[in-house]
Design a protein around this motif. Structure first.
Motif, PDB file in Angstrom:
ATOM      1  N   ARG A   8       0.844  -1.198   0.000  1.00 21.22           N
ATOM      2  CA  ARG A   8       0.000   0.000   0.000  1.00 21.22           C
ATOM      3  C   ARG A   8       0.883   1.253   0.000  1.00 21.22           C
ATOM      4  NH1 ARG A   8      -5.112  -1.227   0.497  1.00 21.22           N
ATOM      5  NH2 ARG A   8      -5.778  -3.149   1.537  1.00 21.22           N
ATOM      6  N   PRO A   9       0.332   2.380  -0.426  1.00 17.44           N
ATOM      7  CA  PRO A   9       1.122   3.621  -0.428  1.00 17.44           C
ATOM      8  C   PRO A   9       1.736   3.935   0.934  1.00 17.44           C
ATOM      9  CG  PRO A   9      -0.916   3.922  -1.671  1.00 17.44           C
ATOM     10  CD  PRO A   9      -1.002   2.579  -1.034  1.00 17.44           C
ATOM     11  N   LEU A  10       0.976   3.717   2.013  1.00  8.51           N
ATOM     12  CA  LEU A  10       1.500   3.977   3.353  1.00  8.51           C
ATOM     13  C   LEU A  10       2.739   3.131   3.618  1.00  8.51           C
ATOM     14  CD1 LEU A  10       0.738   5.269   6.291  1.00  8.51           C
ATOM     15  CD2 LEU A  10       0.076   2.914   6.781  1.00  8.51           C
ATOM     16  N   GLN A  11       2.695   1.871   3.241  1.00  5.80           N
ATOM     17  CA  GLN A  11       3.816   0.973   3.488  1.00  5.80           C
ATOM     18  C   GLN A  11       5.039   1.392   2.682  1.00  5.80           C
ATOM     19  OE1 GLN A  11       1.701  -2.554   2.351  1.00  5.80           O
ATOM     20  NE2 GLN A  11       1.043  -3.024   4.448  1.00  5.80           N
ATOM     21  N   LYS A  12       4.830   1.786   1.440  1.00  2.00           N
ATOM     22  CA  LYS A  12       5.950   2.250   0.619  1.00  2.00           C
ATOM     23  C   LYS A  12       6.601   3.488   1.232  1.00  2.00           C
ATOM     24  CE  LYS A  12       4.053   0.701  -3.853  1.00  2.00           C
ATOM     25  NZ  LYS A  12       3.562   1.170  -5.174  1.00  2.00           N
ATOM     26  N   GLU A  13       5.758   4.417   1.689  1.00  2.00           N
ATOM     27  CA  GLU A  13       6.292   5.662   2.235  1.00  2.00           C
ATOM     28  C   GLU A  13       7.050   5.409   3.534  1.00  2.00           C
ATOM     29  OE1 GLU A  13       7.024   9.812   2.269  1.00  2.00           O
ATOM     30  OE2 GLU A  13       6.522   8.329   0.735  1.00  2.00           O
ATOM     31  N   ALA A  14       6.527   4.547   4.396  1.00  2.00           N
ATOM     32  CA  ALA A  14       7.225   4.236   5.641  1.00  2.00           C
ATOM     33  C   ALA A  14       8.592   3.627   5.360  1.00  2.00           C
ATOM     34  CB  ALA A  14       6.374   3.281   6.488  1.00  2.00           C
ATOM     35  N   LEU A  15       8.648   2.731   4.412  1.00  2.00           N
ATOM     36  CA  LEU A  15       9.922   2.096   4.067  1.00  2.00           C
ATOM     37  C   LEU A  15      10.894   3.112   3.480  1.00  2.00           C
ATOM     38  CD1 LEU A  15      11.324  -0.665   4.030  1.00  2.00           C
ATOM     39  CD2 LEU A  15      10.483  -0.962   1.692  1.00  2.00           C
ATOM     40  N   ARG A  16      10.407   4.003   2.630  1.00  2.00           N
ATOM     41  CA  ARG A  16      11.273   5.025   2.044  1.00  2.00           C
ATOM     42  C   ARG A  16      11.869   5.909   3.127  1.00  2.00           C
ATOM     43  NH1 ARG A  16      11.566  10.187   0.770  1.00  2.00           N
ATOM     44  NH2 ARG A  16       9.529  10.681   1.707  1.00  2.00           N
ATOM     45  N   LEU A  17      11.037   6.320   4.079  1.00  4.45           N
ATOM     46  CA  LEU A  17      11.514   7.186   5.150  1.00  4.45           C
ATOM     47  C   LEU A  17      12.501   6.464   6.057  1.00  4.45           C
ATOM     48  CD1 LEU A  17       8.150   8.966   6.044  1.00  4.45           C
ATOM     49  CD2 LEU A  17      10.146   9.995   4.932  1.00  4.45           C
ATOM     50  N   ALA A  18      12.313   5.160   6.257  1.00  2.61           N
ATOM     51  CA  ALA A  18      13.250   4.399   7.085  1.00  2.61           C
ATOM     52  C   ALA A  18      14.631   4.384   6.447  1.00  2.61           C
ATOM     53  CB  ALA A  18      12.740   2.974   7.283  1.00  2.61           C
ATOM     54  N   HIS A  19      14.686   4.249   5.135  1.00  2.05           N
ATOM     55  CA  HIS A  19      15.969   4.271   4.434  1.00  2.05           C
ATOM     56  C   HIS A  19      16.553   5.686   4.400  1.00  2.05           C
ATOM     57  CE1 HIS A  19      16.323   0.177   2.968  1.00  2.05           C
ATOM     58  NE2 HIS A  19      15.067   0.187   2.523  1.00  2.05           N
ATOM     59  N   ALA A  20      15.696   6.688   4.323  1.00  2.00           N
ATOM     60  CA  ALA A  20      16.168   8.059   4.121  1.00  2.00           C
ATOM     61  C   ALA A  20      16.556   8.762   5.411  1.00  2.00           C
ATOM     62  CB  ALA A  20      15.079   8.876   3.405  1.00  2.00           C
ATOM     63  N   GLU A  42      12.993  -3.977  10.350  1.00  2.00           N
ATOM     64  CA  GLU A  42      14.092  -4.706   9.706  1.00  2.00           C
ATOM     65  C   GLU A  42      15.145  -3.730   9.185  1.00  2.00           C
ATOM     66  OE1 GLU A  42      14.744  -8.214   6.348  1.00  2.00           O
ATOM     67  OE2 GLU A  42      12.712  -7.554   6.877  1.00  2.00           O
ATOM     68  N   VAL A  43      14.709  -2.649   8.561  1.00  3.10           N
ATOM     69  CA  VAL A  43      15.660  -1.653   8.050  1.00  3.10           C
ATOM     70  C   VAL A  43      16.385  -0.965   9.204  1.00  3.10           C
ATOM     71  CG1 VAL A  43      15.867   0.515   6.778  1.00  3.10           C
ATOM     72  CG2 VAL A  43      14.342  -1.284   5.936  1.00  3.10           C
ATOM     73  N   PHE A  44      15.638  -0.562  10.221  1.00  2.15           N
ATOM     74  CA  PHE A  44      16.251   0.108  11.372  1.00  2.15           C
ATOM     75  C   PHE A  44      17.237  -0.813  12.085  1.00  2.15           C
ATOM     76  CE2 PHE A  44      12.949   3.659  12.479  1.00  2.15           C
ATOM     77  CZ  PHE A  44      13.395   4.389  11.395  1.00  2.15           C
ATOM     78  N   ALA A  45      16.897  -2.090  12.209  1.00  2.00           N
ATOM     79  CA  ALA A  45      17.802  -3.030  12.875  1.00  2.00           C
ATOM     80  C   ALA A  45      19.100  -3.177  12.088  1.00  2.00           C
ATOM     81  CB  ALA A  45      17.129  -4.382  13.048  1.00  2.00           C
ATOM     82  N   ALA A  46      18.981  -3.279  10.776  1.00  2.00           N
ATOM     83  CA  ALA A  46      20.179  -3.415   9.951  1.00  2.00           C
ATOM     84  C   ALA A  46      21.061  -2.172  10.047  1.00  2.00           C
ATOM     85  CB  ALA A  46      19.782  -3.671   8.501  1.00  2.00           C
ATOM     86  N   ARG A  47      20.443  -1.011  10.098  1.00  2.36           N
ATOM     87  CA  ARG A  47      21.217   0.230  10.125  1.00  2.36           C
ATOM     88  C   ARG A  47      21.791   0.530  11.505  1.00  2.36           C
ATOM     89  NH1 ARG A  47      18.357   5.283   7.651  1.00  2.36           N
ATOM     90  NH2 ARG A  47      20.502   6.012   7.951  1.00  2.36           N
ATOM     91  N   SER A  48      21.092   0.143  12.556  1.00  5.18           N
ATOM     92  CA  SER A  48      21.519   0.498  13.911  1.00  5.18           C
ATOM     93  C   SER A  48      22.329  -0.588  14.591  1.00  5.18           C
ATOM     94  CB  SER A  48      20.294   0.803  14.781  1.00  5.18           C
ATOM     95  OG  SER A  48      19.541  -0.384  15.020  1.00  5.18           O
ATOM     96  N   GLY A  49      22.194  -1.830  14.139  1.00  3.05           N
ATOM     97  CA  GLY A  49      22.841  -2.939  14.832  1.00  3.05           C
ATOM     98  C   GLY A  49      21.997  -3.529  15.925  1.00  3.05           C
TER      99      GLY A  49
END
Length: 1000
Positions: free
Chosen positions: A324-336, A362-369
């Motif tokens: 969904r658009p919400l899910q795409k946007e949340a993921l984009r912001l997590a990477h950005a 998952e993205v935050f865990a990978a980036r933060s350790g």
């Protein structure tokens, strides 16, 4: 780990034995693995130092020397740090020290090694006379325990150890404040950092630390000898001067304390580290390896192979064809985001917030350790549901390693999924032989993991103190709020959270009292740099702003957070930066137009209106704010529509019946439900607001705070039923919400007393104010109107209202402000302080605390406001005097024998434990509580209170007679499958009190 200590001279006098004095320059030359084998450094200790004992088993008379326990603890701290602690936790400690990673590792291992130095004192050593006598033979004089008397209690060995370590550091030029910050991990290794008032007595009574007279110098020499030996053996000898100027942050002190506690717990387990003499001698390296393999702790989560595209990620993790658009946007912001921080996602149900949160985690865990994930839910029921959703996601994560999971609430063992994971992780925690036995253990566990699809609940990571340490945890919000409560072993709870991404669902569901704890916990999570994802249908701007401010500790972005009214909305706080993004709105075919009308209060008016609405059939949901109103409405509606046409749902059902009710509602009114052919009415309390994916043609709701009214409206036309809702009755193809529970004829519309008691008049009047234009004819459009209505209702300024309402609203506001002030004042009693500036020690951190914090009736009351509530297990006493589970329970659990003279069979005990029910407010009044407890405790079979009966021990039981009735504290009670627990008018029936057999 640096070995720069090798060959460096020790200062004269720093290591002086009772009988000899040596240079240890050469003693510690020998290679990087030397610290693994305690014999390399312990052999150089004087016989006096080697005589000090640490552990003793009165049954076997086996014991353990202090130096060996120090070495065991250091070895376990080293393994925990290298193989178990998540990368972000290690980085937190490393960043505070000049030598970074090497310093962090050396410090935690050294602190674990010296944590029990306080046992090298007469106040401790005197406890076992035969071991004390050995030490006296070496010149360490001490009184007997009887001679010491009660004064020993003022010198627990943790406190004594902290004082000894502080003195040792100060002799080397450390400031008292700096020494205290480093030494508090020793003082607090039993779960409670010392309070400031604990030190003066010990400083005044040094005989507790060192026996005065001829052996006083010898005691101090032994203490110094052990500290010097560990400093050299574990690589900190030449680092102490570098650390002397370090202002150790409080979060780092917490992490160090927690790792020391864990290392001590493992090293103190006699199944892992055998006491001496062992059946056969082993090398120290063998001893350590056997123990570490025996406990077999899980490695931290290390996300990898994260797909870059949202489509690929959501397909591989959640089997979603298109995010969904919400899910795409949340993921984009997590990477950005500049760095992983706080993300607040506000969106209506059905937009995939949970999947978005897990993807962001998952993205935050990978980036933060971060090495795991914790999901906090409002209730046990919602936590159970989330646990079921978490398991498929875990199975789809890349890698074939075992995933260790935990369900953190008091009734977790009743959850079928978690029970399977418990069985998969069940094993004996014991040292693993290295000569072949370990292979059979691994083979057995491999079979178990295969059966469990690689999900296990680790045997050692169970219980209220350790369960949160598992990498993946689902629990109630209480488990998170306990991190803000002054309680024993708080450091362990902080360590568990510090190593995870934290996801908090239903953020809007918590009151001011709970929010006081939530904000304090967020401030500590921000200090640990823990990534946090918060989910809500919508938040008032002030709440959103307060949460962000608590996490960041800064004022940046407050205006953006306060002014943004887009919906759905994603807010990100990262490294002081704030991003507020409106996600694409729901497509037109996902919008619902709802016409709102008022309805006269009273069950006859309700029945009349529903006769009109359901004349052509259809399904209605009636939501009442109190169970009493639910039952009264159901009684009249059954008279009008027939018993089969009315279903009751509320919180006063036993757990098994409640679960059956929920399943039945979803089966009939869910997205693919087999809806009743004729008219049907579900009369429910607030249980219908969330978690259940159910859909109705018409809604009647008591007035509630506007965000909850909107939640209830979300059950209207939730799913498409034919083109243009053609499968619904013609009259009900347009969604209609009728609001009742209000005296509409009064000059100022007045909510009924029951609703005001639950929510307060202020929130109800505000809700009425913002709904007033819609009651006058303007439809509510979901989800477009959710944010504007909520923001208006909770805005600092009063929304527009008729002139005649002003006085009532001002009165309600004053009462509301008094209530809030009281809640905040009560919350501050046991709430931990804010993170203090670096260098301030944890001494006094939990002074005046509550003791242990657990998921019990009293434990939850500490972080939730309101009168204490009681949960009871409902059982039945038959005519012949025997006891059994309720007869109708499904799954073969009904009518099982509950013998009072013995522990019930596991199946029977499980069924009884699954028949839990929370007593209504009638029994929670302060003037009635003692009587209620006294009467409930009359049935307390002694055979059920033993340790082996863990499912029933300590529980309160409501015993029903053969007609499922009883009397409690002057109230007549009746329980039925259809209506749950009813509190009857006293004159209804002279129900006899069910008395227990003599001796219970």
């Amino acid at each position: 780990m640096p070995r720069s200590w090798a060959g460096s001279p020790l200062r004269t006098g720093e290591w002086e034995g009772a009988r000899s004095r040596r240079s240890f320059d050469a003693a510690f030359l020998g290679g990087i693995q030397m610290h693994h084998d305690a014999s390399h450094w312990s052999a150089r200790l004087t016989t006096t130092a080697r005589s000090v004992w640490a552990k003793h088993d009165r049954d076997s008379e086996k014991w353990l020397q202090l130096w060996r326990h120090m070495a065991d603890s250091a070895a376990m701290a080293e393994r925990l740090w290298d193989e178990w602690a998540p990368r972000n936790v290690r980085a937190l400690v490393a960043e505070s020290l000049p030598g970074r990673d090497a310093d962090a590792r050396a410090l935690v291992v050294w602190l674990a090694a010296i944590h029990d130095i306080g046992k090298a004192t007469p106040a401790f050593a005197c406890q076992v006379e035969q071991l004390a006598s050995r030490m006296r033979d070496e010149g360490l004089d001490m009184p007997t325990a009887k001679q010491f008397g009660d004064s020993r209690a003022r010198a627990p060995h943790g406190l004594a150890g902290q004082v000894i370590l502080e003195e040792w550091l100060e002799r080397q030029g450390w400031s008292p404040r700096g020494a205290m910050a480093f030494a508090v991990a020793v003082g607090g290794h039993h779960g409670v950092p010392p309070g400031h008032d604990a030190f003066p007595h010990l400083h005044q009574h040094t005989e507790l630390l060192r026996t005065p007279g001829r052996s006083e110098h010898l005691w101090q020499s032994v203490q110094t000898e052990l500290l010097d030996a560990c400093a050299a053996a574990y690589g900190v000898r030449d680092r102490l001067d570098h650390w002397r100027a370090v202002k150790l942050p409080q979060p780092v002190q917490v992490v160090l304390s927690a790792v020391v506690i864990l290392a001590d717990w493992i090293a103190s387990n006699s199944d892992l580290f055998l006491l001496f003499p062992e059946e056969r001698p082993r090398s120290d390296a063998d001893r350590v390896e056997r123990a570490w393999r025996g406990i077999d702790l899980p490695s931290p989560w290390s996300p990898d192979a994260i797909p870059q595209s949202a489509a690929e990620l959501f397909s591989s993790r959640f089997a979603l064809p298109e995010p969904r658009p919400l899910q795409k946007e949340a993921l984009r912001l997590a990477h950005a985001a500049t760095s992983p921080g706080l993300m607040i996602i506000e969106a209506p149900m059905g937009e995939g917030k949970t999947e978005a949160a897990l993807a962001v985690a998952e993205v935050f865990a990978a980036r933060s350790g971060a090495g795991g994930c914790f999901l906090a839910l409002p209730t046990r029921a919602t936590a159970n549901a989330m646990y079921g959703r978490l398991r498929p996601w875990l199975r789809r994560l890349p890698g074939d390693e075992e995933r260790t999971v935990s369900l953190a609430h008091s009734k977790a063992f009743l959850n079928d999924d978690f029970a399977r994971d418990l069985r998969a992780g069940a094993r004996t925690i014991a040292a693993v032989d290295l000569d072949g036995a370990s292979a059979s253990v691994r083979s057995e566990r491999a079979d178990q993991r295969a059966a469990a699809s690689e999900l296990v609940a680790h045997q050692w990571l169970r219980g209220r103190k350790k369960g949160m340490l598992a990498p993946f945890v689902v629990g109630t919000i209480d488990q998170l709020l306990f991190a803000g409560l002054k309680s024993r072993h708080l450091a362990l709870r902080h360590l568990a959270l510090a190593g995870k991404v934290v996801v908090i669902d239903e953020v809007h569901a918590y009151d001011a009292y709970m929010n006081e704890y939530l904000e304090r916990v967020l401030s500590w999570l921000g200090a640990y740099r823990v990534p946090v994802v918060m989910l809500s249908a919508t938040l008032p701007a002030d709440r959103r702003k307060a949460l962000a401010l608590a996490y960041s500790g800064a004022d940046e972005g407050r205006r953006e957070l306060a002014e943004e009214v887009s919906y759905p909305l994603i807010s990100v706080v990262s490294a002081g930066n704030v991003t507020v993004t409106g996600s694409p709105a729901a497509a037109a075919d996902r919008q619902t137009t709802i016409w709102v009308e008022s309805l006269e209060d009273g069950v006859e008016a309700l029945a009349d209106r529903l006769e009109t609405e359901l004349a052509e059939g259809g399904c209605a949901l009636v939501v009442r704010n109190t169970v009493d109103r639910v039952l009264r409405a159901a009684e009249v509606l059954r008279e009008r529509f027939g018993a089969d046409a009315v279903t009751v749902a509320h919180s006063r059902f036993v757990d098994l019946d409640r679960a059956r009710k929920d399943d039945d509602l979803v089966a009939r009114f869910g997205p693919s439900g087999d809806r009743p052919a004729g008219p049907h009415i579900v009369v429910a309390s607030q249980v219908a607001e969330q978690s259940l994916d159910i859909d109705f043609d018409v809604l009647v709701t008591d007035l509630a705070p506007v965000d909850l009214v909107l939640q209830r409206m979300g059950r209207l036309h939730r799913h498409r039923r034919g083109d243009g809702q053609s499968q619904r009755p013609v009259r009900l193809r347009g969604a209609r919400c009728l609001i009742t529970g209000v005296d509409w004829a009064a000059d100022t519309p007045t909510p009924v007393d029951g609703s005001a008691a639950v929510y307060g008049s202020h929130a109800l009047m505000r809700s009425l104010a913002v709904l007033n234009p819609h009651l006058a004819g303007a439809p509510v459009i979901l989800p477009d109107h959710i944010s504007p209505l909520v923001q208006s209702a909770y805005a600092p300024n009063r929304p527009p209202v008729p002139e005649g309402w002003l006085e009532a609203m001002d009165t309600a506001l004053a009462a509301h402000q008094d209530t809030l002030a009281g809640q905040r004042r009560r919350a501050q009693t046991f709430r931990i302080d804010e993170v203090r500036r670096p260098g301030r020690s944890l001494v006094g951190w939990i002074d005046a605390g509550v003791g242990d914090a657990d998921d019990s009736r009293s434990g939850r009351a500490q972080v939730r406001d309101g009168e204490e509530s009681f949960e009871v297990l409902v059982v039945q006493r038959r005519r012949d005097g025997t006891y059994a589970t309720l007869p109708w329970l499904e799954g073969g659990f009904g009518g099982l024998e509950l013998p009072t003279e013995a522990i019930p069979a596991p199946r029977s005990a499980w069924a009884a434990a699954a028949s839990a029910l929370r007593l209504p407010y009638h029994f929670c009044r302060p003037w009635l509580i003692d009587q209620v407890i006294d009467e409930l405790e009359r049935f307390c079979p002694a055979a059920w209170q033993v340790k082996e009966s863990h499912t029933l021990a300590g529980e309160l039981f409501l015993v029903l007679d053969e007609d499922c009735q009883t009397r409690l504290a002057g109230f007549d009670l009746r329980y039925t499958q259809t209506d749950g627990l009813e509190v009857l008018p006293a004159e209804t029936k002279d129900v006899r009190l069910v008395k227990s057999d003599a001796g219970f």
